[in-house]
Design an enzyme around this catalytic site. Structure first.
Site, PDB file in Angstrom:
ATOM      1  N   ASP A 181      42.626  51.795  39.719  1.00 15.25           N
ATOM      2  CA  ASP A 181      41.972  50.688  39.009  1.00 15.25           C
ATOM      3  C   ASP A 181      42.406  50.721  37.545  1.00 15.25           C
ATOM      4  O   ASP A 181      41.703  51.219  36.674  1.00 15.25           O
ATOM      5  CB  ASP A 181      40.444  50.838  39.153  1.00 15.25           C
ATOM      6  CG  ASP A 181      39.674  49.793  38.363  1.00 15.25           C
ATOM      7  OD1 ASP A 181      40.273  48.766  37.984  1.00 15.25           O
ATOM      8  OD2 ASP A 181      38.472  50.010  38.128  1.00 15.25           O
ATOM      9  N   ASP A 202      41.032  43.336  43.778  1.00 17.47           N
ATOM     10  CA  ASP A 202      41.355  42.837  42.441  1.00 17.47           C
ATOM     11  C   ASP A 202      42.651  42.033  42.517  1.00 17.47           C
ATOM     12  O   ASP A 202      43.678  42.555  42.939  1.00 17.47           O
ATOM     13  CB  ASP A 202      41.523  44.030  41.481  1.00 17.47           C
ATOM     14  CG  ASP A 202      41.422  43.607  40.027  1.00 17.47           C
ATOM     15  OD1 ASP A 202      41.452  42.386  39.778  1.00 17.47           O
ATOM     16  OD2 ASP A 202      41.301  44.485  39.159  1.00 17.47           O
ATOM     17  N   ASN A 204      44.135  40.776  39.911  1.00 16.78           N
ATOM     18  CA  ASN A 204      44.919  41.067  38.712  1.00 16.78           C
ATOM     19  C   ASN A 204      44.400  42.373  38.129  1.00 16.78           C
ATOM     20  O   ASN A 204      43.362  42.403  37.473  1.00 16.78           O
ATOM     21  CB  ASN A 204      44.789  39.938  37.695  1.00 16.78           C
ATOM     22  CG  ASN A 204      45.662  40.184  36.464  1.00 16.78           C
ATOM     23  OD1 ASN A 204      46.042  41.323  36.164  1.00 16.78           O
ATOM     24  ND2 ASN A 204      45.989  39.118  35.751  1.00 16.78           N
ATOM     25  N   ILE A 231      40.578  30.409  44.816  1.00 17.70           N
ATOM     26  CA  ILE A 231      40.450  28.989  44.480  1.00 17.70           C
ATOM     27  C   ILE A 231      40.831  28.793  43.017  1.00 17.70           C
ATOM     28  O   ILE A 231      40.183  29.355  42.127  1.00 17.70           O
ATOM     29  CB  ILE A 231      39.004  28.512  44.728  1.00 17.70           C
ATOM     30  CG1 ILE A 231      38.659  28.673  46.204  1.00 17.70           C
ATOM     31  CG2 ILE A 231      38.827  27.071  44.262  1.00 17.70           C
ATOM     32  CD1 ILE A 231      37.192  28.436  46.522  1.00 17.70           C
ATOM     33  N   GLU A 243      38.242  24.862  41.212  1.00 12.56           N
ATOM     34  CA  GLU A 243      37.067  25.734  41.097  1.00 12.56           C
ATOM     35  C   GLU A 243      35.831  24.900  40.739  1.00 12.56           C
ATOM     36  O   GLU A 243      34.764  25.052  41.321  1.00 12.56           O
ATOM     37  CB  GLU A 243      37.320  26.821  40.044  1.00 12.56           C
ATOM     38  CG  GLU A 243      36.186  27.817  39.875  1.00 12.56           C
ATOM     39  CD  GLU A 243      36.142  28.914  40.943  1.00 12.56           C
ATOM     40  OE1 GLU A 243      37.197  29.418  41.342  1.00 12.56           O
ATOM     41  OE2 GLU A 243      35.021  29.260  41.362  1.00 12.56           O
ATOM     42  N   SER A 261      24.977  56.457  54.897  1.00 11.41           N
ATOM     43  CA  SER A 261      26.108  56.391  55.820  1.00 11.41           C
ATOM     44  C   SER A 261      26.023  55.211  56.783  1.00 11.41           C
ATOM     45  O   SER A 261      27.036  54.823  57.354  1.00 11.41           O
ATOM     46  CB  SER A 261      26.211  57.693  56.607  1.00 11.41           C
ATOM     47  OG  SER A 261      24.956  58.009  57.185  1.00 11.41           O
TER      48      SER A 261
HETATM   49 CA   LIG Z   1      38.663  31.080  41.373  1.00 14.60          CA
HETATM   50 CA   LIG Z   2      40.882  46.648  38.512  1.00 15.23          CA
END
Ligand SMILES: [Ca+2]
Ligand SMILES: [Ca+2]
Ligand SMILES: *[C@@H]1O[C@H](CO)[C@@H](O)[C@H](O)[C@H]1NC(C)=O
Ligand SMILES: *[C@@H]1O[C@H](CO)[C@@H](O)[C@H](O)[C@H]1NC(C)=O
Ligand SMILES: *[C@@H]1O[C@H](CO)[C@@H](O)[C@H](O)[C@H]1NC(C)=O
Ligand SMILES: *[C@@H]1O[C@H](CO)[C@@H](O)[C@H](O)[C@H]1NC(C)=O
Ligand SMILES: *[C@@H]1O[C@H](CO)[C@@H](O)[C@H](O)[C@H]1NC(C)=O
Ligand SMILES: *[C@@H]1O[C@H](CO)[C@@H](O)[C@H](O)[C@H]1NC(C)=O
Ligand SMILES: *[C@@H]1O[C@H](CO)[C@@H](O)[C@H](O)[C@H]1NC(C)=O
Length: 582
Positions: A181, A202, A204, A231, A243, A261
């Site tokens: 990340d 993610d 981006n 979108i 959007e 769990s």
């Molecule tokens: Ca969007």
């Molecule tokens: Ca990220």
């Protein structure tokens, strides 16, 4: 490394609490605990494989290591190399898996404790003979492998190379935020290690202000997809961004699970424990499964989003997220699963901290808070008391703590659905006298045997329910029901107590689902909804049916939790297809 692998396998099977390695040792259990359990399972598996394939135990060990994915194969061979000579000798003397693991020194009898055996009927070695083998193992480790054991007892964490397992274990099991990340927005482009199997992918990973679940503002998603829901762009016909046109004011919301769990969907495939089902193909997914803590959140009842593509995890997927997304396609990828194996109401507070919730920037969320067992399961009765169980007062205090913390970070208008605790009494009744997958080949092991062995070493996922003591089972249920009463009452008295939250309660769906299933399919069919290896968790079908039941109850009692139907769904599908998948 088969050993290492099994170590992880078996450890997670017992749903360990958050931090199980202390001072570089496995912590859980007595008489060798988890490491003993791991050793016994490994040796017994290889021993059975040898018989199934008409091989010597060392040949079986080798073909087994070769079946493992390359990453895990070498350490497997290392283990075979270190302990091969001892194993060969002991097998020749008629030892069973319990004997061998005692000889290796990973299983032992602690003072004042019972001696624990998976196969008590076939034990061959007396104490003196075991001591002799333990002594030579220690000598062998020291002189041939340069491992100095300071302690009377030793641990695989003491052995260079084998101790990789302890490092791996720590990395995998003590982290609840994504490993991969870059922009630290708690959403990841990769799947495992708390990535997109757990939280919306993610789109981006170079910008922390682009992630699933945020309210888009960047020019209303004309140029790119700022909330990863697939979108974006500009519609010339209407002169609006997609959007805005499809999603604005449609009551978007994310789906979150805080839990144990069951919420994470623990599943240890029987293909890895039944020597007749074990193949290279079935082991292919082992590394992936380990990196997901042996959980399958992508198939789970709250955040499941895909049909299984794994032979080792068959069955239908149904989930709250799937249904919320179906109601409103704008919710695509807006899910977070921070459930952790073994979590009780005491542990759940730390997983709240692992959530990504921005009160100003994000859409509100529907949070499922499910802690269905560990508050009565995490512990072992001493002197026949129930002191290890969470009390009603503690449950009340823990819930207040958790919800106060959630309220701090949750966007306004978020919902919390508290799911009551399960009644696990049926487990023993359904499974007790059935054959465990590990005993299928020789027909020598029932669930009752396995439960008893776990209880003896104090590594069971639940002493109270996985017990042949009907009184204890019933008391465990009683406490669970009492704690559910606390949850239910608190949801009523604190419905609007926290300004950002509306709180509601439903009973645990599992018992309703099981009872209905038995009613429809016959009284002997209950086991079909339980995980075959751990004999404790709801399986894929049980998860899916539970999702439907939770949904049914929400529709009935709290339809405002679900959000409105988006009339643009058809259009969204037409323009954006699968919206970039998950
Ligand atoms: Ca969007
Ligand atoms: Ca990220
Ligand atoms: C056992 O034999 C089967 C069939 O010949 C083979 O597919 C499998 O890989 C063998 N397993 C081991 C552990 O050698
Ligand atoms: C196992 O192998 C031995 C030696 O190769 C052979 O004599 C025996 O018939 C085999 N047994 C089975 C059940 O295949
Ligand atoms: C929308 O308009 C822009 C600029 O006027 C044009 O470049 C684009 O091709 C148009 N798109 C569609 C789908 O008509
Ligand atoms: C059982 O109770 C006795 C007396 O109350 C106490 O001394 C002992 O430590 C207890 N045993 C365990 C295992 O807690
Ligand atoms: C197993 O237990 C169930 C429930 O107690 C009982 O109905 C069944 O007959 C038992 N089966 C065997 C083989 O003992
Ligand atoms: C459950 O609550 C009832 C009523 O308060 C109480 O009598 C009982 O002891 C409780 N049971 C357990 C196991 O906590
Ligand atoms: C809930 O959170 C809001 C916003 O952070 C805060 O103003 C409010 O005091 C909180 N309510 C409670 C009961 O903690």
């Amino acid at each position: 490394m088969r050993f290492l692998v099994t170590a992880v396998l078996v450890t997670v099977m017992f749903t360990p609490p958050a931090s199980t390695i202390i001072n570089h040792r496995f912590y859980r259990g007595i008489d060798g605990g988890l490491e003993c359990a791991t050793c016994t399972v490994l040796i017994s598996l290889v021993d059975q494989l040898a018989e199934v394939n008409n091989q010597t135990i060392i040949e079986a060990f080798d073909s087994f290591c070769v079946m493992l994915p390359p990453k895990l194969g070498n350490p497997c061979q290392l283990f075979a190399e270190i302990f091969g000579p001892l194993i060969i000798q002991m097998v020749a003397e008629g030892a069973n898996a319990d004997d061998i693991c005692r000889g290796i020194g990973l299983c032992y009898q602690q003072p004042g404790q019972k001696m624990c055996s998976l196969y008590p009927k076939t034990l061959k070695f007396d104490k003196k003979r075991i001591s002799y083998h333990q002594y030579s193992t220690r000598k062998h480790l020291k002189s041939n492998w340069n491992v100095k054991l300071t302690n009377e007892k030793w641990s695989i964490c003491d052995v260079p190379l084998l101790n990789l397992i302890c490092v791996l274990y720590k990395n995998v099991f003590d982290n609840h935020v994504p490993f991969d990340d870059v922009d630290h927005d708690r959403h990841s482009p990769s799947q495992s290690l708390r990535g997109s199997s757990w939280r919306g992918k993610d789109c981006n990973d170079g910008r922390a202000d682009i992630y699933p679940g945020r309210k888009p503002e960047l020019l209303k998603d004309v140029k790119f997809d700022s909330n990863c829901n697939g979108i974006w762009g500009f519609d010339n016909k209407t002169g609006k961004s997609y959007e805005e046109q499809f999603c604005d004011n449609t009551g978007q919301r994310g789906v979150v699970v805080i839990g144990d769990s069951v919420g994470a969907h623990f599943h240890a495939p029987q293909e890895w424990f039944d020597p007749q089902l074990l193949t290279k193909e079935s082991l292919k997914y082992l590394p992936f499964a380990l990196e997901n803590e042996l959980d399958w959140p992508q198939l789970s009842l709250v955040t499941g989003y895909m049909d299984s593509v794994w032979d080792v995890a068959k069955g239908p997927t149904d989930s709250i997220y799937k249904r919320i997304r179906e109601r409103n396609r704008c919710n695509h990828r807006n899910y977070q699963n921070t459930a952790v194996n073994g979590d009780s109401s005491f542990d759940a507070i730390t997983t709240v901290e692992a959530l990504r919730l921005n009160p100003k920037q994000d859409y509100p969320v529907l949070i499922v808070l499910e802690l269905v067992g560990n508050d009565v399961c995490n512990g072992h009765p001493a002197n026949e008391t129930l002191d290890y169980m969470t009390t009603e007062q503690q449950m009340h205090d823990n819930l207040i703590k958790i919800l106060t913390e959630v309220n701090q970070t949750a966007p306004a208008d978020s919902k919390v659905l508290i799911v009551g605790m399960a009644d696990g009494d049926f487990l023993y009744q359904f499974l007790g006298n059935r054959t465990h997958p590990f005993g299928r080949w020789r027909n020598d092991l029932t669930y009752a045997d396995v439960y008893e062995w776990w209880n003896c070493m104090q590594v069971t996922p639940c002493t109270g329910w996985l017990s042949n003591d009907a009184t204890l089972r019933s008391l465990t249920t009683q406490r669970a029901m009492n704690l559910s009463g606390v949850m239910k009452n608190l949801a009523k008295t604190h419905k609007h107590f926290w300004s950002n939250l509306e709180v509601a309660y439903i009973d645990c769906p599992i018992n309703t689902v099981i009872n209905r299933y038995i009613f429809e399919h016959g009284s002997q069919t209950g086991y079909q909804l339980i995980e075959p290896v751990d004999g404790f968790h709801p399986n894929q079908l049980g998860q899916a049916l539970s999702a439907a039941e939770v949904w049914r109850q929400m529709e009935l009692k709290m339809p405002n939790f679900l959000g409105p139907l988006n009339r643009n769904n058809e259009e969204i599908i037409k323009v954006f297809g699968d919206q970039g998948g998950h």
